[in-house]
Design a protein around this motif. Structure first.
Motif, short mmCIF file in Angstrom:
data_model
loop_
_atom_site.label_atom_id
_atom_site.label_comp_id
_atom_site.label_asym_id
_atom_site.label_seq_id
_atom_site.Cartn_x
_atom_site.Cartn_y
_atom_site.Cartn_z
N GLU A 133 -10.82 12.81 -4.97
CA GLU A 133 -9.81 12.39 -4.27
C GLU A 133 -8.74 13.44 -3.51
O GLU A 133 -8.35 13.17 -2.43
N LYS A 164 2.70 5.56 7.24
CA LYS A 164 2.07 6.64 6.67
C LYS A 164 3.24 7.72 6.64
O LYS A 164 3.03 8.72 5.68
N GLN A 194 -1.20 8.38 -2.17
CA GLN A 194 -1.74 7.14 -2.61
C GLN A 194 -0.97 6.56 -3.83
O GLN A 194 -0.77 5.45 -3.86
N THR A 195 -0.18 7.49 -4.69
CA THR A 195 0.62 6.83 -5.66
C THR A 195 1.80 6.16 -5.06
O THR A 195 1.94 5.10 -5.45
N SER A 255 -5.14 11.17 2.88
CA SER A 255 -3.91 10.88 1.98
C SER A 255 -4.18 11.76 0.69
O SER A 255 -5.25 11.91 0.32
N ASN A 268 0.94 -1.44 -1.87
CA ASN A 268 -0.26 -1.67 -0.78
C ASN A 268 0.44 -2.00 0.47
O ASN A 268 -0.11 -3.18 1.00
N ASN A 297 -11.67 4.31 -4.70
CA ASN A 297 -11.98 4.64 -3.09
C ASN A 297 -12.21 3.30 -2.29
O ASN A 297 -11.82 3.02 -1.18
N GLU A 334 5.14 7.27 3.69
CA GLU A 334 4.50 7.71 2.17
C GLU A 334 4.56 9.29 2.44
O GLU A 334 4.71 9.74 1.11
N TYR A 345 -0.56 7.74 -10.92
CA TYR A 345 -1.79 7.25 -10.09
C TYR A 345 -2.69 6.50 -11.00
O TYR A 345 -3.28 5.46 -10.65
N ARG A 388 1.87 4.82 -2.27
CA ARG A 388 1.33 3.52 -1.78
C ARG A 388 1.05 2.26 -2.84
O ARG A 388 1.40 1.03 -2.46
N ARG A 425 -1.21 -0.77 6.63
CA ARG A 425 -1.62 0.92 7.03
C ARG A 425 -0.85 0.98 8.59
O ARG A 425 -1.56 0.66 9.46
N ALA A 445 -4.19 2.66 -10.13
CA ALA A 445 -5.23 2.71 -9.07
C ALA A 445 -6.04 1.53 -9.49
O ALA A 445 -6.25 0.92 -10.72
#
Length: 765
Positions: A80, A134, A118-119, A113, A126, A198, A137, A157, A121, A129, A161
């Motif tokens: 990642e 962005k 991502q954490t 990202s 979520n 992912n 974030e 994360y 987000r 987008r 996730a």
């Protein structure tokens, strides 16, 4: 000089601006990130292994964040965010690469990202987008990077996730897909989980396996290229199959998880316990094996609790059985459910009376048919010993001696004592429980009972505890439970208990609704309850054939135990009558030494040994005035003699063939003897209710008496009215009116006994 000053001002200004920016960044509000995710409740054993879990309120399997194993850390960062440890939340190289790839492919194929972004987000649930999102974030990631450590970011994360379906977080995924904790995952398993976030809705175990396998193998190759794994590890990892479908999460002790949830703060979702998972599984197996056999006899439920005596740590918690069979009652936690105590409380009364000086360990206690008011208790079997040592009465779990002891000690005092022992469910007054309290008239829980027995053992062993008995009394009580003579049906269990030195007590409630067995050693205390959760009785429900064997099966699975040293400093040596066990009096012919609780008040002297006057040849009892005829001019023979009251002697002689009754008086004896006759019922000063018979008419009371001589004849008088005479078996029926009455019984030799009692109206009158 001016240029020098100006240059430094610029530096200072720039530094100040940077400081302000950093301060603004550090203290910038990020309220959205403060919302704690809804987590699953999770229970762990003493090694940190998951024992059980319950899905979160939102239907997701999601655990609180925890440590990320090294292997998974390498896998997720490689897949990642390979520069995770070298950026401040924004990776310009990744962004540039994403722009090139997206432009080249004319669609979004890479977001650029970082794990930090991502954490953010994930914690913001979520959102859509957009370019603005962005940018947000990226800004929040910078704030987090300044405030949080890399370790915390990675843990956050991994805990949030998505891993496909309703599985969120590394720990939930590890258990759902591989049935093991994250720290035990192989390289192939780590790589499998690392690629899932992912595309979690598209690729997960059981769906699009070809795509998942290809992604996993590409990641394994990268791990090999980075030299995280060697060639052999790489080749073996490629051979590992993908998981087929999710495993069910462990449910090894669900009731304990519910108990901890109930008593925890609202924010707590993880519970690390002292449960020994191997012991838990073993105890569950033993309990289920027995329960499946008992089920055929109409006995549906069982529970077992194992604690470490000294610490009180719970090692095994099995609160119910038959999850397949008992779908209506399987959720009932029978360790916490109040049930009739049966005989479980008798040792606590024994210990209390040792300390109060009302009892010595070998003191004779009365065991004869007994009526107290309208209450007519009975022993477990319809046999009576007349009198027997208190310790033996305890180990045999006889009801009559216990009832009489409680009457002497006092119900109120005993309730207070039990509350100090830790029994909270006995929260009503003495009038509610009465004397039946000692036979199961009150409800206790297996939890509190097991801990109370452990506390008694801790006191005996000299450990710190709030148990109310002295150390000497606690030790003597447990010693009686180890060494005492058991009923015939418990003989086999006595042999086992002595081989491992276990103090144990069984109990069966009235109506055969509950059976108990609790055993304790300095290392372990085990509690067993068996019965039906609905509360109905079964004829086969007896502790000797249900709870006792389960208790000893579990002790067989435990390591070797010890026994506390005798607390000599907490006991006092005492001289007692060898026959009665009371403090030796002046007329006790034989004495012996025993140990009693130190500082307990002095018990009363032996009431049974007397100085008796006989004819010179010892053939008859006789006073000096009786020595006429062939005995004229001779002196009476005085002897110390163990004499039991008539009502006790009748039963005592049956169980003790060596007992010598007093001979009769010389035939011409004109005096009386107070011990020749005895009134058994009614008791002096008793208040009685005469019930209505089934035919609707007022019933009768049956008065009872005994005579030392089987040839004696008794004459019955109630309030001056002659009722009749009896021989051998002395019983007389009567129906006295409401009010006080006087019963008088006289034998043919002129011996007389009287008894005052009162008839009170029934509630229905």
């Amino acid at each position: 000089m001016i240029k020098f000053i100006s240059k430094h001002k610029k530096i200072a200004t720039a530094g100040g601006i940077l400081a302000v920016v950093l301060a603004l960044v550090y203290f910038a509000p990020i309220k959205e990130l403060k919302t704690k995710p809804v987590c699953s409740y999770a229970l762990y054993d003493k090694t940190g292994r998951l024992l059980g879990a319950k899905v979160a309120a939102d239907g997701q399997w999601r655990f609180e964040k925890g440590a990320v194993p090294s292997n998974f850390e390498k896998a997720i960062i490689t897949f990642e965010d390979k520069r995770f440890y070298h950026h401040l939340g924004i990776d310009p190289f990744s962004i540039a690469r994403a722009i090139v790839l997206n432009t080249k492919n004319k669609r979004i194929v890479s977001g650029g990202s970082t794990l930090t972004m991502q954490t953010v987000r994930l914690l913001e649930k979520n959102p859509p987008r957009t370019i603005r999102q962005k940018m947000r974030e990226a800004a929040v990631s910078l704030i987090i990077e300044i405030r949080w450590s890399k370790k915390r970011i990675l843990e956050t994360y991994c805990a949030n996730a998505p891993f496909g379906g309703n599985v969120v977080g590394l720990e939930a995924a590890s258990w759902r897909y591989f049935g093991r904790p994250p720290e035990s995952l192989s390289w192939a398993e780590c790589a499998t989980l690392a690629v899932l976030p992912n595309q979690p809705s598209l690729v997960y175990p059981g769906a699009n396996s070809e795509i998942l396998l290809a992604k996993r193998d590409r990641l394994l190759k990268k791990l090999y290229e980075k030299k995280y794994i060697d060639l052999k590890e790489y080749e073996l990892a490629l051979l590992e199959p993908l998981p087929k479908k999710p495993y069910n999460l462990p449910q090894i002790t669900p009731h304990y998880l519910e108990l901890l949830k109930k008593n925890a703060s609202p924010s707590q979702t993880k519970f690390y316990t002292d449960i020994d998972s191997s012991l838990q599984k073993n105890v569950t197996r033993i309990l289920e094996d027995w329960s499946s056999l008992l089920y055929k006899r109409g006995i549906n439920n069982a529970a077992a609790l194992v604690i470490e005596t000294k610490t009180g740590n719970v090692l095994a918690y099995c609160a119910n059985t038959g999850f397949v069979r008992n779908k209506y009652t399987r959720d009932v936690d029978l360790i916490q459910s109040p049930r009739s105590s049966g005989s479980l409380l008798k040792p606590f009364l024994f210990a209390a009376m040792l300390d109060s000086g009302q009892l010595l360990p070998e003191q004779l206690v009365v065991d004869i048919p007994t009526r107290i008011g309208n209450y007519h208790p009975d022993n477990n079997v319809p046999q009576y010993k007349g009198a027997l040592p208190a310790s033996e009465a305890l180990s045999r779990s006889l009801n009559i001696p216990a009832i009489r002891e409680l009457r002497e000690y006092g119900v109120n005092a005993f309730l207070s004592y039990l509350q100090k022992c830790g029994f909270t469910t006995l929260n009503r007054g003495a009038d509610f429980y009465g004397l039946p309290l000692i036979l199961g008239g009150g409800e206790v829980t297996l939890w509190e009972s097991t801990f109370a027995y452990a506390a008694m053992m801790n006191k005996a062993a000299g450990c710190k505890t709030n148990f109310p008995a002295s150390r000497g009394a606690a030790y003597l009580t447990l010693d009686a439970l180890v060494k005492g003579t058991r009923p015939a049906e418990e003989a086999n269990w006595q042999i086992f208990a002595n081989s491992k030195k276990i103090a144990w007590k069984t109990g069966t409630s009235s109506g055969n609704r509950d059976t108990w067995a609790i055993g304790t050693t300095p290392e372990y205390t085990v509690g067993i309850w068996i019965g039906n959760a609905e509360g109905y009785g079964v004829a086969d429900l007896k502790s000797v054939s249900t709870s006792a064997p389960v208790l000893f099966d579990i002790f067989s699975a435990l390591p070797t135990t010890t026994w506390p040293e005798t607390p000599w400093r907490d006991m006092t040596e005492e001289t007692v009558c060898a026959k009665s066990g009371y403090m030796a009096g002046p007329y006790c012919a034989e004495t012996k030494k025993i140990w009693r609780a130190k500082n307990a008040p002095i018990s009363k002297a032996c009431p049974y040994c007397k100085l008796v006057s006989f004819t010179p040849d010892g053939k008859y009892q006789a006073s000096a005035e009786d020595l006429t005829g062939i005995y004229t001019g001779q002196m009476p023979l005085m002897q110390k003699w163990f004499v039991l009251p008539t009502n006790i002697e009748y039963w005592y002689k049956k169980a003790n063939i060596g007992y010598r009754s007093l001979p009769d008086f010389v035939p011409w004896h004109k005096g009386s003897s107070a011990n020749e006759i005895s009134i058994l019922f009614p008791e002096e000063g008793s208040h009685l209710i005469i019930p209505i018979d089934l035919n609707g008419k007022k019933g009768m009371m049956v008065m009872q008496a005994t005579a030392r001589s089987l040839e004696n004849e008794l004459f019955w008088d109630l309030d001056g009215e002659f009722l009749g005479a009896t021989t051998t078996i002395h019983q007389m029926g009567a129906a006295p009116s409401v009010g006080k009455h006087k019963l008088t019984i006289t034998d043919k030799n002129g011996n007389r006994k009287t008894r005052i009692f009162e008839i009170i109206p029934a509630d229905y009158e």
